[in-house]
Design an enzyme around this catalytic site. Structure first.
Site, mmCIF file in Angstrom:
data_model
loop_
_atom_site.group_PDB
_atom_site.id
_atom_site.type_symbol
_atom_site.label_atom_id
_atom_site.label_comp_id
_atom_site.label_asym_id
_atom_site.label_seq_id
_atom_site.Cartn_x
_atom_site.Cartn_y
_atom_site.Cartn_z
ATOM 1 C CG ASP A 10 -0.060 0.020 2.479
ATOM 2 O OD1 ASP A 10 0.870 -0.659 2.639
ATOM 3 O OD2 ASP A 10 -0.606 0.517 3.544
ATOM 4 C CG HIS A 240 7.272 -0.195 10.037
ATOM 5 N ND1 HIS A 240 6.919 -0.599 11.360
ATOM 6 C CD2 HIS A 240 6.824 0.980 10.088
ATOM 7 C CE1 HIS A 240 6.992 0.527 12.102
ATOM 8 N NE2 HIS A 240 6.610 1.373 11.474
HETATM 9 C C1 BDR Z 1 2.894 -0.642 8.628
HETATM 10 O O1 BDR Z 1 1.739 0.264 8.437
HETATM 11 C C2 BDR Z 1 1.865 1.087 7.333
HETATM 12 O O2 BDR Z 1 1.799 2.431 7.651
HETATM 13 C C3 BDR Z 1 3.407 0.930 7.036
HETATM 14 O O3 BDR Z 1 3.267 0.849 5.563
HETATM 15 C C4 BDR Z 1 3.583 -0.393 7.436
HETATM 16 O O4 BDR Z 1 3.248 -1.455 6.544
HETATM 17 C C5 BDR Z 1 3.460 -0.222 9.995
HETATM 18 O O5 BDR Z 1 2.625 -0.448 11.010
HETATM 19 CA CA CA Z 2 2.891 -0.937 4.045
#
Ligand code: BDR
Ligand code: CA
Length: 313
Positions: A10, A240
């Site tokens: 995303d 992340h």
């Molecule tokens: C996850 O949430 C999204 O906002 C980031 O892209 C990552 O996949 C971290 O909690």
């Molecule tokens: Ca993400």
């Protein structure tokens, strides 16, 4: 050894960096990207996936997927974290290419069936596309090589609620299906991603190494960094989604535990990932009925950040 992957995403600032890794790393064969709402709406996610591949001069299929959660209403996209355009509100060039005519779920089913036992699904957004793929072809659980999920949190607590991580909270019903499906699954959650902090000096090396794509990665990182400074008081960002790829290529940098995962779908704990370690008896067996999965609980954060930086520098 090359890892053939489908990257379910995303994008999103940290997603963009992970996509750059998937495009650049010699041990990763990026078969396609599947998109979902999450950090942005799904059409923006698709635009960004196409754009990032074009900036790297690579023709990668992009298949659009989930526009909303399976059951609950969609929360507004977090424009204060990723920007309204998902890439820190920097000016972006237009895209030339188009998404696949197939849905994300169909793309996953077709691609895995074409190479049974070989393809890893790397999921770094809400999990509706993987849940939909399972619905189309339940036998996928025996045909994927593995599923690596960036999402969830066991001991670390949540980032969008006191207990829930964003990707799981965004579609807890899909997450419950995916995390308990019984396919070989690794959860790379906040327990490890919060131990990895990518500093401005790391980002400067990445910017220098990535050409046109580097401008987008660095420009969007600056926006994302402001959020981390305000919310967590750190000078840098948690990469992340790149951590899921770090696990794929360098699993020795992580420690994990095997056990049973469950997802709370309602109430105050909505989106919480619950982990019952293997062979541990609790007062009732209900937490230990789901299939076994591996959950990352420890990491050499400095080594992961160095791996990310070296891959892109
Ligand atoms: C996850 O949430 C999204 O906002 C980031 O892209 C990552 O996949 C971290 O909690
Ligand atoms: Ca993400």
């Amino acid at each position: 050894m090359a890892h053939p992957i489908i990257f379910d995403t995303d994008p999103g600032v940290d997603d963009a960096q992970a996509i750059a890794i998937a495009l650049a790393h010699p041990d990763i064969e990026l078969l396609g990207m599947t998109t979902t709402y999450g950090n942005v709406d799904v059409t923006t996610a698709t635009h960004n996936a196409l754009l990032l591949a074009e900036l790297a001069d690579q023709a990668i299929p992009v298949a659009q997927g989930a526009a909303a959660p399976m059951v609950k209403p969609r929360h507004p996209a977090p424009a204060h974290i990723h920007g309204a355009n998902g890439l820190g509100d920097i000016d972006l060039p237009g895209v030339r290419g188009q998404a696949e005519p197939r849905s994300a779920a169909q793309f996953i089913v077709d691609t895995v069936n074409a190479r049974p036992g070989e393809v890893s699904l790397i999921a770094v957004g809400p999990l509706g596309n993987l849940a939909a793929a399972l619905q189309l072809d339940p036998a996928l659980i025996d045909k994927v090589k593995q599923v690596v999920v960036m999402g969830g949190s066991i001991k670390e607590g949540g980032n969008v609620t006191p207990v829930a991580e964003a990707n799981i909270f965004n579609d807890p019903h899909a997450a419950a299906r995916v995390l308990t499906a019984g396919w070989p699954l690794v959860m790379v959650g906040l327990d490890v991603t919060h131990r990895c902090v990518l500093s401005p000096s790391h980002m400067a090396r990445i910017e220098a190494g990535q050409g046109k794509l580097g401008d987008v990665l660095a420009g969007s990182y600056a926006f994302y960094r402001d959020f981390y400074q305000e919310m967590l008081g750190i000078d840098g960002c948690c990469p992340h989604d790149s951590c899921a790829l770090a696990w794929l290529v360098r699993p020795e940098l992580f420690t994990s535990q095997r056990g049973h995962l469950n997802v709370a779908t309602e109430g105050d704990a909505e989106g919480q990932t619950i982990f019952a370690p293997e062979n541990r008896a609790f007062i009732e067996p209900r937490w230990s009925r789901s299939p076994l999965a591996d959950v990352c609980l420890g990491v050499d954060g400095d080594a992961v950040v160095e791996w990310i930086t070296e891959t892109l520098a």
